[in-house]
Design a protein around this motif. Structure first.
Motif, PDB file in Angstrom:
ATOM      1  N   ALA A  19      -0.545  -1.531  -8.712  1.00 44.42           N
ATOM      2  CA  ALA A  19      -1.076  -0.682 -10.036  1.00 44.42           C
ATOM      3  C   ALA A  19      -2.578  -0.636  -9.781  1.00 44.42           C
ATOM      4  N   CYS A  20      -3.058  -0.568  -8.566  1.00 46.22           N
ATOM      5  CA  CYS A  20      -4.451  -0.832  -8.227  1.00 46.22           C
ATOM      6  C   CYS A  20      -5.179   0.375  -7.488  1.00 46.22           C
ATOM      7  N   LEU A  21      -6.264   1.001  -7.678  1.00 49.34           N
ATOM      8  CA  LEU A  21      -6.783   1.676  -6.694  1.00 49.34           C
ATOM      9  C   LEU A  21      -8.025   0.856  -5.847  1.00 49.34           C
ATOM     10  N   ILE A  22      -7.894   0.825  -4.717  1.00 52.08           N
ATOM     11  CA  ILE A  22      -9.062   0.099  -4.131  1.00 52.08           C
ATOM     12  C   ILE A  22     -10.023   1.243  -3.129  1.00 52.08           C
ATOM     13  N   PHE A  23     -11.339   1.133  -3.641  1.00 50.47           N
ATOM     14  CA  PHE A  23     -12.192   1.982  -2.800  1.00 50.47           C
ATOM     15  C   PHE A  23     -12.846   1.272  -1.784  1.00 50.47           C
ATOM     16  N   TRP A  24     -12.874   1.537  -0.465  1.00 51.16           N
ATOM     17  CA  TRP A  24     -13.124   0.791   0.623  1.00 51.16           C
ATOM     18  C   TRP A  24     -14.628   1.847   1.325  1.00 51.16           C
ATOM     19  N   GLY A  25     -15.356   1.056   1.793  1.00 51.65           N
ATOM     20  CA  GLY A  25     -16.555   1.812   2.812  1.00 51.65           C
ATOM     21  C   GLY A  25     -15.884   2.360   3.913  1.00 51.65           C
ATOM     22  N   ALA A  26     -16.012   3.708   4.000  1.00 51.56           N
ATOM     23  CA  ALA A  26     -15.317   4.363   5.214  1.00 51.56           C
ATOM     24  C   ALA A  26     -15.769   3.754   6.546  1.00 51.56           C
ATOM     25  N   TYR A  27     -17.185   3.612   6.554  1.00 54.61           N
ATOM     26  CA  TYR A  27     -17.575   2.955   7.807  1.00 54.61           C
ATOM     27  C   TYR A  27     -17.604   1.345   8.115  1.00 54.61           C
ATOM     28  N   VAL A  37       0.940  -1.134  -0.109  1.00 56.12           N
ATOM     29  CA  VAL A  37      -0.042  -0.075   0.003  1.00 56.12           C
ATOM     30  C   VAL A  37       1.033   1.284   0.122  1.00 56.12           C
ATOM     31  N   LEU A  38       0.598   2.294  -0.900  1.00 55.58           N
ATOM     32  CA  LEU A  38       1.363   3.346  -1.057  1.00 55.58           C
ATOM     33  C   LEU A  38       0.790   4.590  -0.499  1.00 55.58           C
ATOM     34  N   ARG A  39      -0.196   4.829  -0.877  1.00 61.87           N
ATOM     35  CA  ARG A  39      -1.418   6.006  -0.232  1.00 61.87           C
ATOM     36  C   ARG A  39      -2.689   5.821   0.082  1.00 61.87           C
ATOM     37  N   CYS A  40      -3.202   6.513   0.904  1.00 60.03           N
ATOM     38  CA  CYS A  40      -4.437   6.613   1.328  1.00 60.03           C
ATOM     39  C   CYS A  40      -5.039   7.760   1.523  1.00 60.03           C
ATOM     40  N   LEU A  41      -6.476   7.953   1.343  1.00 58.22           N
ATOM     41  CA  LEU A  41      -7.351   9.095   1.774  1.00 58.22           C
ATOM     42  C   LEU A  41      -8.613   8.825   1.782  1.00 58.22           C
ATOM     43  N   HIS A  42      -9.315   9.839   2.595  1.00 56.57           N
ATOM     44  CA  HIS A  42     -10.697   9.770   2.862  1.00 56.57           C
ATOM     45  C   HIS A  42     -11.431  10.657   1.937  1.00 56.57           C
ATOM     46  N   MET A  43     -12.107  10.389   0.950  1.00 56.04           N
ATOM     47  CA  MET A  43     -12.947  11.100   0.099  1.00 56.04           C
ATOM     48  C   MET A  43     -13.921  12.203   0.785  1.00 56.04           C
ATOM     49  N   GLU A  44     -13.597  13.113   1.074  1.00 60.43           N
ATOM     50  CA  GLU A  44     -14.475  14.073   1.839  1.00 60.43           C
ATOM     51  C   GLU A  44     -15.991  13.965   1.194  1.00 60.43           C
ATOM     52  N   GLU A  45     -16.912  14.024   2.038  1.00 65.12           N
ATOM     53  CA  GLU A  45     -18.337  14.095   1.467  1.00 65.12           C
ATOM     54  C   GLU A  45     -18.747  12.758   0.658  1.00 65.12           C
ATOM     55  N   THR A  46     -17.975  11.905   1.065  1.00 65.35           N
ATOM     56  CA  THR A  46     -18.314  10.574   0.511  1.00 65.35           C
ATOM     57  C   THR A  46     -18.255   9.399   1.736  1.00 65.35           C
ATOM     58  N   ASP A  47     -18.605   8.270   1.384  1.00 64.50           N
ATOM     59  CA  ASP A  47     -18.247   7.221   2.527  1.00 64.50           C
ATOM     60  C   ASP A  47     -17.222   6.315   2.155  1.00 64.50           C
ATOM     61  N   TYR A  48     -16.431   6.948   1.246  1.00 58.84           N
ATOM     62  CA  TYR A  48     -15.239   6.106   0.788  1.00 58.84           C
ATOM     63  C   TYR A  48     -13.973   6.415   1.299  1.00 58.84           C
ATOM     64  N   ILE A  49     -12.933   5.438   1.458  1.00 57.92           N
ATOM     65  CA  ILE A  49     -11.487   5.478   1.774  1.00 57.92           C
ATOM     66  C   ILE A  49     -10.791   4.843   0.285  1.00 57.92           C
ATOM     67  N   VAL A  50      -9.859   5.599  -0.310  1.00 61.08           N
ATOM     68  CA  VAL A  50      -9.309   5.186  -1.457  1.00 61.08           C
ATOM     69  C   VAL A  50      -7.732   4.842  -0.951  1.00 61.08           C
ATOM     70  N   SER A  51      -7.298   3.822  -1.300  1.00 60.26           N
ATOM     71  CA  SER A  51      -5.879   3.268  -1.430  1.00 60.26           C
ATOM     72  C   SER A  51      -5.270   2.996  -2.681  1.00 60.26           C
ATOM     73  N   SER A  52      -3.996   3.416  -2.850  1.00 59.54           N
ATOM     74  CA  SER A  52      -3.139   3.092  -3.794  1.00 59.54           C
ATOM     75  C   SER A  52      -2.068   2.142  -3.624  1.00 59.54           C
ATOM     76  N   GLY A  53      -1.779   1.275  -4.398  1.00 56.66           N
ATOM     77  CA  GLY A  53      -0.675   0.072  -4.055  1.00 56.66           C
ATOM     78  C   GLY A  53       0.268  -0.154  -5.269  1.00 56.66           C
ATOM     79  N   ALA A  54       1.237  -0.790  -4.938  1.00 54.00           N
ATOM     80  CA  ALA A  54       2.286  -1.118  -5.778  1.00 54.00           C
ATOM     81  C   ALA A  54       1.548  -1.959  -6.980  1.00 54.00           C
TER      82      ALA A  54
END
Length: 140
Positions: free
Chosen positions: A78-86, A59-76
């Motif tokens: 070459a994928c983005l994964i969108f997670w349910g924030a709660y 895992v390289l980076r992550c952030l909470h996407m404000e005003e959504t219920d998503y966390i997104v992470s990037s990885g080595a």
């Protein structure tokens, strides 16, 4: 001031590469060097609450996407994964073909900007979907 009075014990991990404060959930995301697991800690108690497992590479980076219920992470991987924030469930795995070293969320235009290791910036339009039962369809 006295730094010793401001320290808090409880958070102990391997070699920590990056940390992000996820304000909406009051969590601290910890990314260890070369680890495919993103760990979430309660910001008040520094107790481990969740481990997000999904990347096939570090895992390289992550952030909470404000005003959504998503966390997104990037990885080595070459994928983005969108997670349910709660719920911390995987909502979508998006193979991208590039490794993203930087993520920025524009909540006004609902665009995720991702900077790649090859020097390109990609824009992903994120639909306004907040139901945890619905898969999201992120497009480059």
């Amino acid at each position: 001031g006295d730094a010793e009075g401001m320290t808090r014990d409880g958070l102990r991990d391997g070699e920590i590469d990056r940390m992000e404060y996820l304000a909406m959930m009051d969590k601290v995301a910890v990314i260890e060097k070369d680890s495919s697991i993103m760990k979430l800690y309660d910001a008040e108690t520094l107790r481990l609450t969740d481990c997000l497992v999904g990347h096939r590479g570090a895992v390289l980076r992550c952030l909470h996407m404000e005003e959504t219920d998503y966390i997104v992470s990037s990885g080595a991987d070459a994928c983005l994964i969108f997670w349910g924030a709660y719920t911390n469930n995987q909502r979508q795995v998006l193979p991208c073909g590039e490794v993203f070293m930087s993520l920025v969320w524009d909540s006004i235009h609902r665009i995720l900007y991702a900077g790649s290791s090859t020097g390109y910036v990609h824009c992903f339009q994120v639909p306004d979907v907040t139901s945890v039962e619905t898969n999201i369809a992120i497009k480059d």
